[in-house]
Design an enzyme around this catalytic site. Structure first.
Site, mmCIF file in Angstrom:
data_model
loop_
_atom_site.group_PDB
_atom_site.id
_atom_site.type_symbol
_atom_site.label_atom_id
_atom_site.label_comp_id
_atom_site.label_asym_id
_atom_site.label_seq_id
_atom_site.Cartn_x
_atom_site.Cartn_y
_atom_site.Cartn_z
ATOM 1 N N SER A 698 1.723 -8.505 2.551
ATOM 2 C CA SER A 698 2.309 -9.259 1.430
ATOM 3 C C SER A 698 1.233 -9.823 0.505
ATOM 4 C CB SER A 698 3.209 -10.387 1.951
ATOM 5 O OG SER A 698 4.414 -9.867 2.454
ATOM 6 N N GLY A 867 7.930 -9.588 0.684
ATOM 7 C CA GLY A 867 8.486 -8.489 1.469
ATOM 8 C C GLY A 867 8.549 -8.694 2.958
ATOM 9 N N GLU A 868 7.646 -9.477 3.538
ATOM 10 C CA GLU A 868 7.563 -9.509 4.994
ATOM 11 C C GLU A 868 8.233 -10.722 5.634
ATOM 12 O OE1 GLU A 868 3.778 -7.211 6.355
ATOM 13 O OE2 GLU A 868 3.299 -8.246 4.502
ATOM 14 N N MET A 869 8.339 -11.813 4.903
ATOM 15 C CA MET A 869 9.005 -12.994 5.465
ATOM 16 C C MET A 869 10.405 -12.710 5.993
ATOM 17 S SD MET A 869 11.548 -15.338 4.581
ATOM 18 C CE MET A 869 11.604 -15.536 2.813
#
Length: 909
Positions: A698, A867-869
């Site tokens: 991210s 995007g990753e949270m």
């Protein structure tokens, strides 16, 4: 061979093909209609959907011999043009429904057939349709797709106009936070966005096709490889083995200095040993793919099969041999040392809880299999085109192994049908480079879905033991952690993902005293690669489950126990640094009424009795932005007669790098009065674009976003006159001033110590609080997720369509990780369905996103990543909800029905 007359997009075409040829191959290879995509080639994913004789068909499994003469076929190319879009294409753009875009043509074709039957569908009817026709999306979480069909139907009925739906930026306004449509959307909805296999259809006639000879066992010594019969086969140019590789034949894994291996464990073509199922042993180069495939069957490989170690505990056993002779199977260790030693503290604390947890080998499952090609340009540069999301990393990691001068070696990212992180590692770049260097001809390699699933990297499983100590009020005072990371046989980024355990087990809570140890273990299962979250989904599953267990043990509410412990001013993260912002107390305050309502509704349903039990669960979702320490990114911007051109290597795997580049450039250059259409983007070609770093962790929105801001500010400064106005292009030329300016930004961070895990590794973080509502069928053990509510804090929003697409998609992959996705069984987990990919009916249509925008001091315009949270811990919320529903605590994912049933049986004893 058969001759058929087909009416394709209204044009009568004579088709001559083998009876077993698929309609997809006829359309793509013979008719040049590459808008129809092929993903699984088994009818599982629907990317190849077209309309034949008025019905949706999956063209990859529709054989020519089964097609009636004079059949009508409509593909995406026959639906609408750039100047005259179909309402579905318009609506797909309006709703950001094309992320990577690989599934988009298939979904649009399927939707056209639906609306021809039913111009006024309900959302559930749309979902039923996509389920029936096997239309699968891995990016979007499906909700934007259903939204797009609903609004397209409204457009077609005349209930709404395009102008009412289509966001238009007013002159001089900011793009930030708007629903501006991403630059690549038009090409994706018309099928003209050319992915790797589409470009492969247009390669020169002298292109050699590569097929691999791959290992079908997981661990073996290689005795011999006999290529003599294969080389006699028709059309074969050469069969390449390790002996033919001009370079060292090793991928550089960029190992940490304290790694006990040298980072050179992975061969391009295996020479001494097979380390995992699917290892590449030889490459057959032939004139056609079929010729290469047939010749590959003639390569004779003699092996001495060895006992495979398919998990970290197995490889750590005392009697286990070294998988890489000379390097211990436990090859990297890291620690956490924060505050006082927890052991004596634990003896005096009234609330202690400890347990073991496991998060497994989640497969990425992009619908576009790995694909690429290579050639030498007119300046004798080796050019490799692939799905790489780390262009400059991969050049560094493969040049010596291939045997090429790095200054004559460039990687270009093709338009990419998603990666979700697996392409953070090189996969086929080394193979392509060697094949081009040995043959001196253009070469092309395309995986099928079986190869994609079995050969490429997977999420690295974590075996974790975590112990919390809390005072009489439930305030966490101490934590002990131990984790082992099964990283498969190849070390690249294994040490890095192991450090994520020290950074994210217990993240979100102020825990003053921590001791922990983590280790990376070589095994013979799939090699570990980055996957959305990279260490956080494993780490947070442990601590977000354990905090729930502590709440139950103490008789406290799980949300309120979290609220009492989350970061506040003066607190520190597990790495000992302050959080970038305080966002979690506010997020919990926001979600609390939704949580209380959900609890009431679940209780009311359960009171009615029956075999279905309802429950709610919560989790913190946290991830970082950046690669540990002073991570950097670069770009350039150039003034042109038409506007500006922005160049960077912000690799795009569907997350919206084009929109990020455009929006941040536009915002910075607004003083010039520039319009979005005056900004041209040049992206992801090493010959043209600088090192922006990989699109992983991210990091790009923050690191490359800041670099773009800096570069555009440098251009503005050069354009500015003494009176405060700005020079024109002609004035810059007349004054002989430079037109091109660089932008570079480095995070003011320090990498944590391996000995203590303490440091300040990341410029920004992303925070979320998630509420999951589930229904558990106690007769089957099957869990259905009924609703998800996420309070998301990713800083200031750059683009609303893009961030919401990322949040929906990440949450959906979390549902898969929680309930169905796995790559453990090499016989079962080798198809999309076998791996447990969520279809639309596995995902609730009720996902509520609540945006909390806390500006990040180090983010461009206050933005963080996104995007990753959302995949950091939805599986924990779902598992917690299962416990709340039926009393079964899932600590080993996935929560298969049989596990839930076994838990229910155990509760009866």
């Amino acid at each position: 061979m058969q001759k058929k007359t087909l009416i394709i997009n209204g044009v009568v075409r004579t088709v001559i093909a083998d009876a077993k040829t698929s309609l997809a191959d006829v359309l793509r290879k013979q008719e040049g209609l590459t808008g129809t995509k092929v993903g699984c080639n088994k009818g599982e994913c629907g990317t190849c959907s077209v309309i034949m004789n008025g019905k949706v068909v999956r063209s990859c499994i529709t054989k020519i011999k089964k097609i009636p003469d004079n059949s009508t076929v409509i593909t995406i190319e026959g639906v609408g043009s750039e100047d005259n879009l179909h309402p579905l294409q318009l609506s797909w753009m309006i709703h950001g429904a094309a992320q990577c875009g690989f599934c988009t043509p298939g979904f649009i074709m399927s939707s056209i057939a639906l609306l021809e039957e039913n111009i006024n569908p309900t959302r559930e009817e749309i979902r039923d349709w996509f389920q029936k026709h096997r239309n699968v999306c891995r990016c979007t979480g499906y909700i934007p797709l259903v939204d797009a069909v609903m609004d397209a139907a409204r457009l077609m009925r005349g209930d709404v106009t395009k102008e009412e739906l289509w966001f238009q930026l007013k002159e001089g306004d900011s793009m930030l936070g708007t629903e501006m449509i991403r630059p690549s959307a038009l090409a994706k909805v018309t099928g003209t966005w050319e992915f790797g296999a589409d470009l492969g259809e247009k390669m020169p006639d002298n292109t050699l096709h590569i097929k691999l000879v791959q290992a079908t066992v997981s661990h073996a010594n290689i005795i011999s490889i006999d290529t003599s019969e294969a080389e006699k086969m028709p059309g074969v140019f050469k069969v390449i083995t390790w002996k033919d590789v001009p370079g060292t034949n090793r991928i550089n894994g960029l190992a940490f200095p304290t790694n006990k291996g040298n980072g050179l464990e992975r061969p391009i073509l295996n020479d001494k040993k097979v380390f995992q199922f699917g290892d590449a042993l030889a490459m057959v180069l032939a004139d056609t793919p079929d010729q290469a495939e047939e010749a590959a069957k003639k390569v004779v490989v003699e092996l001495e099969e060895l006992l495979p170690y398919m998990s970290a505990p197995a490889a750590m056993a005392e009697d286990a041999i070294e998988i890489h002779p000379g390097t211990p199977n436990v090859y990297f260790t890291t620690n956490v040392v924060k505050g006082e030693d927890p052991k004596p503290l634990m003896e005096s604390l009234p609330n202690i809880i400890e347990d073991d947890f496991y998060v497994g080998r989640q497969p990425h499952l992009p619908l576009e299999p790995d694909v690429g090609f290579a050639y030498f340009d007119d300046d004798d540069n080796l050019m490799v085109h692939s799905k790489s999301i780390a262009l400059h990393f991969h050049q560094l990691m493969t040049a010596e192994g291939i045997g090429v001068d790095p200054s004559k070696y460039f990687i270009v990212q093709n338009p990419t049908g998603a990666t979700f992180g697996y392409k953070f590692s090189p996969t086929i770049e080394g193979l392509l480079g060697v094949a081009a260097l040995v043959s001196r001809r253009p070469v092309y390699l395309e995986f099928n879905m079986f190869q994609q699933i079995t050969y490429t990297g997977k999420r690295s499983p974590f075996f974790m033991n975590v112990k919390f100590g809390a005072d009489e009020n439930g305030i966490l005072k101490a934590m002990e952690t131990d984790w082992s990371v099964d990283h498969g046989p190849y070390c690249e980024f294994g040490d890095l993902v192991t450090t994520r355990g020290s950074q994210f087990i217990g993240a979100g809570y102020n825990i003053p005293n921590i001791r922990g140890e983590g280790r990376t273990v070589a095994t013979n299962h799939a090699w570990g690669s980055a996957f959305r979250g990279f260490g956080s989904p494993q780490s947070l599953f442990a601590s977000e489950t354990l905090i729930d267990m502590l709440a139950v043990q103490m008789g406290k509410d799980p949300l309120e126990l979290r609220y009492a412990n989350v970061y506040r001013e003066g607190d520190t993260t597990p790495t000992g640094c302050p959080p970038d912002v305080i966002a979690l107390p506010q997020a919990i305050d926001t979600i609390r009424p939704h949580y209380l309502k959900a609890k009431e509704e679940a209780a009311a349903k359960n009171k009615k009795g029956g075999n279905t039990k309802y429950g709610v669960g919560v989790s913190l979702n946290i991830y970082s932005c950046g690669l540990d320490g002073p991570d950097s990114s670069e770009m350039w911007v150039e003034l042109t007669p038409e506007g500006v051109t922005v160049g960077n290597s912000w690799e795009d795997h569907g997350q919206g790098a084009d929109m990020g580049s455009l929006a941040i450039s536009h915002e910075t250059l607004r003083p010039l009065g520039i319009k979005p259409e005056q900004i041209k983007l040049i992206m992801n070609d090493m010959q043209l674009t600088p090192n922006s770093g990989p699109a992983g962790g991210s990091r790009s929105n923050v690191l490359t976003g800041n670099a773009i801001k800096v570069g555009c500010e440098n251009l503005l400064a050069a354009l500015k006159k003494a009176d405060g106005t700005y020079r024109t292009y002609d004035e810059m030329v007349a004054e002989k001033l430079p037109l091109r300016y660089e932008g570079k930004w480095t995070a003011p961070c320090t990498a944590p110590s391996v000995e203590t895990g303490q440091g300040d590794p990341f410029p920004t973080y992303m925070y979320g609080v998630l509420l999951a509502e589930v229904a558990v069928d106690t007769t089957t053990g099957k869990t259905a997720v009924d609703k998800l509510t996420l309070v998301s804090d990713c800083g200031k929003i750059i683009n609303k369509l893009v961030i919401e697409g990322q949040l929906y998609g990440g949450l959906t992959q979390g549902i898969g990780l929680a309930l169905s996705e796995d790559f453990e069984d090499l016989k079962k987990n080798t198809t999309l369905t076998g791996c447990g990919i969520p279809q639309i009916k596995d995902v609730p249509d009720n996902i509520v996103l609540i945006h909390q925008e806390t500006p990040r001091p180090l983010g461009p315009y206050g933005a963080s990543g996104a995007g990753e949270m959302p995949l950091s811990a939805p599986h924990a919320a779902i598992a917690n909800a299962i416990f709340n529903a039926c009393g079964v605590r899932i600590k080993h994912l996935p929560a298969y029905p049989e596990k839930v049933l076994a838990g229910l049986e155990a509760l009866k004893k």
